[in-house]
Motif scaffolding. Structure first.
Motif, PDB file in Angstrom:
ATOM      1  N   LYS A 136      36.947   4.392 134.110  1.00 28.96           N
ATOM      2  CA  LYS A 136      37.871   5.981 133.815  1.00 28.96           C
ATOM      3  C   LYS A 136      37.737   6.284 135.253  1.00 28.96           C
ATOM      4  CE  LYS A 136      36.002   8.512 130.076  1.00 28.96           C
ATOM      5  NZ  LYS A 136      34.859  10.033 129.868  1.00 28.96           N
ATOM      6  N   LYS A 290      39.515  11.476 128.101  1.00 26.90           N
ATOM      7  CA  LYS A 290      40.199  10.941 129.238  1.00 26.90           C
ATOM      8  C   LYS A 290      39.582   9.191 128.922  1.00 26.90           C
ATOM      9  CE  LYS A 290      40.126  14.247 132.629  1.00 26.90           C
ATOM     10  NZ  LYS A 290      39.272  14.676 132.597  1.00 26.90           N
ATOM     11  N   PRO A 292      39.734   5.474 128.514  1.00 25.18           N
ATOM     12  CA  PRO A 292      40.504   4.621 129.227  1.00 25.18           C
ATOM     13  C   PRO A 292      41.427   3.649 128.234  1.00 25.18           C
ATOM     14  CG  PRO A 292      38.385   4.163 129.851  1.00 25.18           C
ATOM     15  CD  PRO A 292      38.203   5.449 128.957  1.00 25.18           C
TER      16      PRO A 292
ATOM     17  N   SER B  13      29.643   7.556 131.108  1.00 27.92           N
ATOM     18  CA  SER B  13      30.961   7.703 130.824  1.00 27.92           C
ATOM     19  C   SER B  13      32.088   8.134 129.767  1.00 27.92           C
ATOM     20  CB  SER B  13      31.450   6.226 131.277  1.00 27.92           C
ATOM     21  OG  SER B  13      30.532   5.539 130.890  1.00 27.92           O
TER      22      SER B  13
END
Ligand SMILES: Cc1cc2nc3c(=O)[nH]c(=O)nc-3n(C[C@H](O)[C@H](O)[C@H](O)COP(=O)(O)OP(=O)(O)OC[C@H]3O[C@@H](n4cnc5c(N)ncnc54)[C@H](O)[C@@H]3O)c2cc1C
Ligand SMILES: Nc1ncnc2c1ncn2[C@@H]1O[C@H](COP(=O)(O)O)[C@@H](O)[C@H]1O
Lengths: 322, 254
Positions: A136, A290, A292, B13
């Protein structure tokens, strides 16, 4: 500048990413610089006949060992580093490289950067781009030489294969290092690909952790059936036991190149992308814009995967073979 | 056997990551921190070894939310739990913490150090090989099965394409765990409440002994999308478009 490109192989074959490491070194080599390929394993012959893009080859021949434990590999590499005094050591991000790179950095005290995608020279230093946070974020770093870089497979093109000039091959016996290693290899299990072989599948529906639970795998499997596709999963899905190991795509799973790769709830960590980014048509569905995975997808959707699977299955069933 | 297991708290994440103002880190203020997935598997492997052969397990946790995770570790069976203090806002770099982990392993007479194979913050290197090299103990990363074997261990490592390699190794040793032999267990609320009484030891970071690995000049987000087309977030619309895209690519028929 002298660079050592670390290479690997199993049985009598070299790993394709070996040629990428040689090319990564080559790509920053100036006139008068030297690229030395380092190999340790059984495939010393294959190394000598394919690493010609390097200026020299140092091959530790493990004639009696199908695969060399990282501890022995690292020891042989350390001896080579002591003898060669390189400015840069490139290690692939592989199962072996994971153990080798930081071991070398710790014992030499040299800097180490992992998950490297790009390398540029800047005087006495290197400008390096490395991946963080599951792909990311990209970190632009300055590294002073001598240094160790752990390079992502797929980040560099493969060098042209060709023979190394016989006079430039230095071969020695790896067996003493293997025999004195505190880690001994006792078995290699190669799966039987007879049941499932994702590497030859033309269409793949891959589910990631976003699928949520085991029961939901079925709805993705139904869509796969409608599409005539194989069902596959990311690592967490397989680790949870929701799909068998042979259906895992990625670094420790299969490397696939289907005509269609539909990724549902897969974030697209570098270790996943390594297995599928060369698919012809990648469609990704992930609620996180967002994620990847969208960096490699040809088409991306940010809707809930369950909604999409339901509407897409409806449409494909209503007009089969439209 | 004495086992030391390392638990790192890392930014989630799957959530949104914002860059810090100086561009050299991520903004940690509003982030959710969670236990590194692979460290969760390392903890499970430690507990499985304890159940199988009567080891003692010391868990060291690092980062925001360490106390909560240590209570969870105690509820799952850790005998001693220690929170390692690091600077607030600092990313947890394996290169920075390795010396302290190695020293703790010695202090606790550990025979085995278990950590996750990697974390999303170890751009300066992975923990298991650093600790192994500092202690000069053998180390293997990417394990998916660890069994006691006489005086040592029998360890299976994942390679590419589903290939698995099994090793025998002597103790003491360091392992970077990829997947525990069994999926990490669930702990009940009552067990958690009971474990919340476990005293949490404190430790501080020792100097790493390493030079700084590199200077992070700037963090940036990868250019999104590449050449890919965004189909939006309306499932009905997306399905319509996909039917057309499949047909255009000759993929409509099985
Ligand atoms: C040595 C090594 C080897 C590895 N090998 C592999 C490998 O072979 N294969 C592999 O896959 N990984 C591998 N990994 C692991 C890899 O780093 C990642 O942890 C993994 O790929 C993450 O899987 P995921 O995308 O399914 O899960 P996550 O990263 O948790 O992503 C789940 C995604 O689903 C999305 N989502 C959630 N709910 C929904 C919903 N309802 N609709 C749409 N989207 C949703 C979320 O936004 C998120 O992006 C390896 C790691 C290491 C260290
Ligand atoms: N059903 C869902 N729809 C949309 N987003 C989700 C859904 N489930 C989980 N997410 C998001 O996906 C990410 C990872 O989810 P989880 O693995 O369940 O924690 C988080 O950022 C969640 O917000």
């Amino acid at each position: 500048m002298k660079m050592i490109a670390c290479t690997e192989g199993r049985s009598d074959r070299v790993e394709a990413f070996s040629l990428e490491m040689i090319n990564a070194a080559r790509s920053i080599a100036a006139a008068g610089d030297e690229v030395v390929a380092f190999f340790a394993g059984q495939a010393a012959k294959a190394a000598a006949s394919s690493f010609g893009a390097a200026d020299r080859l140092i091959a530790a021949d493990a004639a009696g060992s199908d695969l060399i434990p990282a501890e022995a590999y690292a020891r042989l590499l350390r001896d080579t580093i002591a003898a060669e005094q390189p400015d840069l050591v490139l290690v692939p991000y592989s199962a072996n490289g994971l153990d080798v790179a930081a071991d070398i950095a710790a014992r030499t005290g040299w800097p180490l950067l992992s998950y490297v995608n790009e390398i540029k020279r800047d005087g006495e230093s290197l400008n390096v781009v490395a991946q963080m946070y599951g792909g990311k974020v990209l970190a632009e770093c300055v590294v002073k030489l001598p240094a160790v870089l752990m390079v992502n497979p797929g980040a560099f093109e493969e060098a042209m294969p060709g023979p190394v000039d016989a006079a430039k091959v230095q071969q020695f016996d790896a067996m003493p290092a293997i025999e004195s290693s505190r880690v001994k290899m006792v078995a290699i299990d190669v799966p039987d690909y007879a049941d499932v072989d994702l590497t030859t599948a033309e269409r793949i529906v891959c589910v990631g952790r976003g699928i949520g639970d085991e029961a939901s795998i079925d709805i993705a499997r139904d869509l796969a059936t409608i599409l005539g596709a194989e069902i596959a999963g990311s690592r967490p899905v397989v680790d949870n036991g929701w799909l068998p190991k042979l259906r895992q795509v990625g670094k420790s799973g299969q490397k696939v190149k289907p005509k269609l790769y539909l990724a549902l709830g897969v974030s697209g960590a570098p270790e996943h992308l390594e297995g599928m980014s060369h698919a012809d048509l990648i469609i990704a569905v992930n609620t996180d814009p967002k994620a990847p995975i969208f960096n490699v997808a040809h088409y991306g959707a940010t809707c809930d995967l369950f909604d999409l699977v339901a509407s897409l299955s409806d449409r494909l069933q209503a007009s089969p073979g439209r | 056997m004495n086992i030391l297991v390392v638990l790192r708290m890392i930014p989630d994440s799957a959530g949104e990551l914002q860059l810090a103002e100086d561009g050299r880190g991520i903004d940690r203020e509003w982030l959710d921190f969670q236990l590194n997935d692979f460290d969760d598997h390392a903890l499970e492997e430690a507990i499985l070894l304890k159940e199988g052969s009567g080891a003692t397990v010391t868990a060291v946790a690092i980062g925001e939310g360490a106390n909560r995770v240590l209570q969870m570790a105690a509820a799952r069976g850790a005998d001693e739990v220690i929170a390692l203090q690091t600077e607030d806002d600092a990313m947890i770099s394996s290169r920075t913490i390795a010396a302290t982990i190695a020293a703790t392993a010695r202090a606790k007479s550990a025979d085995l150090v278990l950590c996750g194979v990697q974390s999303t913050e170890d751009v300066f290197g992975q923990l298991a090989p650093y600790v192994g090299a500092l202690l000069d103990w053998p180390h293997v990363s990417g394990t998916n099965r660890v069994l006691p074997d006489g005086a040592g261990l029998r360890v299976t490592q994942e390679r590419g394409a589903g290939v698995a390699v099994t090793y025998e190794m002597a103790l003491p040793a360091v392992l970077g765990v990829q997947t525990a032999s069994k999926a990490p267990r669930y702990v009940s609320g009552s067990k958690l409440r009971e474990a919340s009484k476990t005293p949490i030891g404190r430790a501080t970071l020792e100097p790493s002994g390493f030079e700084r690995s590199a200077e992070i000049r700037e963090l940036r987000l990868p250019t999104q999308g590449g050449s890919g087309e965004d189909l939006g977030n309306d499932a009905e619309n997306v399905a319509d478009r996909l039917v057309a895209i499949l047909a255009a690519n000759g993929l409509a028929r099985k």
